[in-house]
Structure formats: C-alpha cells, structure tokens
Design an enzyme around this catalytic site. Sequence first.
Site: not given
Length: 483
Positions: A69, A71, A246, A275, A278, A284
């Site tokens: 974790y 955060e 974007d 992203t 692509k 991903r």
Amino acid sequence: MAEEPTARTTESIAFRSALDVIRGVEPRVADAIGAELADQRESLKLIASENYASPAVLLAMGNWFSDKYAEGTVGRRFYAGCRNVDTVEALAAEHAREIFGAAHAYVQPHSGIDANLVAFWAVLSQRVESPALHKAGVRQVNDLTEADWSALRRELGNQRMLGMSLDAGGHLTHGFRPNISGKMFDQRSYGTDPATGLVDYDALRESAREFRPLIIIAGYSAYPRLVNFRIMREIADEVGATLMVDMAHFAGLVAGKVLTGDFDPVPHAQIVTTTTHKSLRGPRGGMVLCDSELAEHVDRGCPMVLGGPLPHVMAAKAVALAEARQPGFHDYARRIVDNSQALAEGLLKRGARLVTGGTDNHIVLLDVSGYGLTGRQAEAALLDSGIVTNRNSVPQDPNGAWYTSGIRLGTPALTTRGLGTAEMDEIAALIDTVLAATAPGTGADGKPSKAKYALDAAVAQQVAGRATDLLAGFPLYPGIDLS
Ligand code: DSN
C-alpha cells in the site's frame, strides 16, 4: 563451460518458470495465460488502442510490489515502508517529465478514465474549491461552515465542460451522459465539419464563447487526423477555460516526436492525461502531466478519486517510459503513422470510404456503409477471417453507438510486430475482400438485421490462411518459447 544465456533463453526461462509456479496452484490460470499468448500470436490485431508490451514491462508487473500500500506521494506516504515504491514512482515520473517536457507527472492513475477523473477534480480543486477556501479564510474543507460547505458543493456540481462528441471521435469520458463525466458537468459537445470530417475550430470557438466552460477537452479515441493544440489553447484562454488534452491514443506519437509543435499537447495544455498501454506500449494504466500550478491538485488524486496506487504497475510504467526514451522509439512512432497511411491508401485505392478521406495518425476509420454493412456485421465478418478490429461510430452515425457504421483500425500493435507498408497494403486487400464477400442478414422477423450477416465461408478461410502466413514472418515475442 556453460554458455551465456541469450535474451531468447532468458525470456523463455523467465516466463516458463513463472507459468510453472502458477500451474502448481491453479493450472487453469497457467493454461489461460499460455493460450492468450497463442491467441495474440495468431491474430492480425488492428485494434487501435492495443499494443504488445515488452517482456521487461510484463515482468516488472508480476512481483511483490503488488503487495504494498502506498497512498500519498513520493516521500509523503500514509504507510510506512515505501522506500522502494518511492524509487519506482519517482523514476516513472522523471522519465515522463523528460520525454514529454512536462513540469509535473503523476503516474498513479490505474486507467485512462481514472486519469481523466484526477484531472477533472484537480481543475475543480484549483479553480472552484481553492478560491472558496480562500474567500472563507480557511485552509481546508473541514473548516468551512455548514453553509459555506453547502454552497461549495453546489458550485462544484455546477461547472461546465466542452468536449468532442462521441460520434465525432471523442471519448465517453469527455462528457458522454452515461459516463460520470456527463453527470458531473453541465456538458456541451463540439463535433466535426460534416463536409470534411475535420474539427471546425471556428464553430468550436463560437460554442466556447457562448457556453463559457470551465474545461475544454481536446483529444480523441477515433479521429484519424491531427488536432492543433495551439488553436485550442487560444480558444480556451479567450473564454477563461482550462485546456485539458486526453492524449491516451497518441501519447506514443508525442513521445516518439512525430507530433511536435502545434500538434504536441504538452506545451499548450495546462493538463494532459494519457493511458500508458496504447501507442506508448507500456502496462495498462494512466498518467497525468500538468503545469506547476496544477501539480499540488493533481497529486491529491489518491485517495481523492483513486484507490491505492499500484506500485507494480508504476514499476512497469518506469520500464516502458525508459524504453520510450531510447532512440528506436522515434523510428517506431514514425512507422506507426507510415503504416496507418499505407493501410488507408490501400483501402482507398480499392474503393473504400474513409472518414476524412485518410489519416495523419495511427487510426483509420472505415465507413462500412459503402459495403452495405453495419460496423457490427463488418467487425464479426473480419473476426471470422482472422482480423481483429472494433466497430466504431462515424460522424452523424445513423446506426448509433452499438451497431455503428464504422470499423476503427489502428497500427501500433502490428508495427511493434514489425509489419511494414507492404504488409499494410496486403491487409487492406484482405479487409476489402472480406467486406465485399459479406452481405447483411435478415432477422427472425424477416426484416433486415443490423447484426446478422452472411460471409462466404471460402473467402473467410482463404483470408484467415493468408493472415496466418503473413504473421508467420513477424513472430510475436520471438524470445519466448513456452513449449
Ligand atoms: N477503450 C479505449 C479505446 O479503445 O479507444 C479507450 O478507452
């Protein structure tokens, strides 16, 4: 003396060993992973949003970073023991800043939608929440009176966004009503000129002047031409909007310096999302780049709208971005566009109808109504013939977003595999052959169906065979032998 293992044997050993470990627990998963590689090797992949990540990227994702974790941000975590996560997150951000020339990079988003949500809330935080806190003379929302908090919440929910419409090639997160973006914002769309299929900047400027949005979004998932981000920024500045781009689809073309000057969004937009899987060819995931004024707002992405960061994916992003900084990536990006243009030319010379009449990027949008088919019929017929594509709306599509009238084709994946312009011409011929051999079917009620189709089986078999032969010359992951 034992021979030094070659890259080929090293990769094979790595993936075979991993599968053996998995097989020891759940063999069906190991089998499915192996089967997926076989499927990908055998298919002529023209899905514009997919690619093949390198073995190094894939391996960087499969490890104990997944257990952590983290955060918070680098050096400022809500959990102890994050020094190695800090290392990979900082590396990924550094590579991203260097490649794209951005002041700030936030590499935690898990996907493109997440990256866009982080960006929306960063702009809302900067332009709506911060001024409200300042006016009330407090540092954080918990210090607001009930009345001021209530007013701020209404204000946050009362903002406007102008984005490209879905059928013109925009993305569903750019204000499409079924998506959260369309529910969060009072939204208006801009389309393309019906005569040319190109973005109409004059109409967009008029719409922006009238609508006065907080955010203008540029970027697309099915637009085969370039967008002039300098003009977009001028329009945004004129109406006091923040320009968000974007670039999920074309980030690889920006990283590879094929899109420069007015066509590189980073120098022009205050905030850019993408992203990483692509045309950028990474794992991903998502990413946000922004100017220094927005940085602190973007960094609140987790836990504002994101669950815990995925350190294993950030590690893979760092590897992929390091790959994108290597000189060969420029050549790769150039070849993506060369291939796309060769595919478009191959289709045009066989009489196909393309939205905008061609392409300047990695996307070719084929209007299959010229073959008397819907996108859904064409997509299925092509799949039967070993060609993987996806159906897509065309501007003012009479068949809507489910059946559509288009097929979106993209070249990043096949370019990674090494196919070139000669192969693209042959693929255009295969696509044309299949679609010409497909007829729309009729439904159970005897009426024309938008889904059913009849494809000449001999043609499907012949094309699938040719696709297999073509791919055999360009092996996928040649260094990996699972047998
Ligand atoms: N699903 C991606 C695409 O195919 O373009 C965008 O979200």
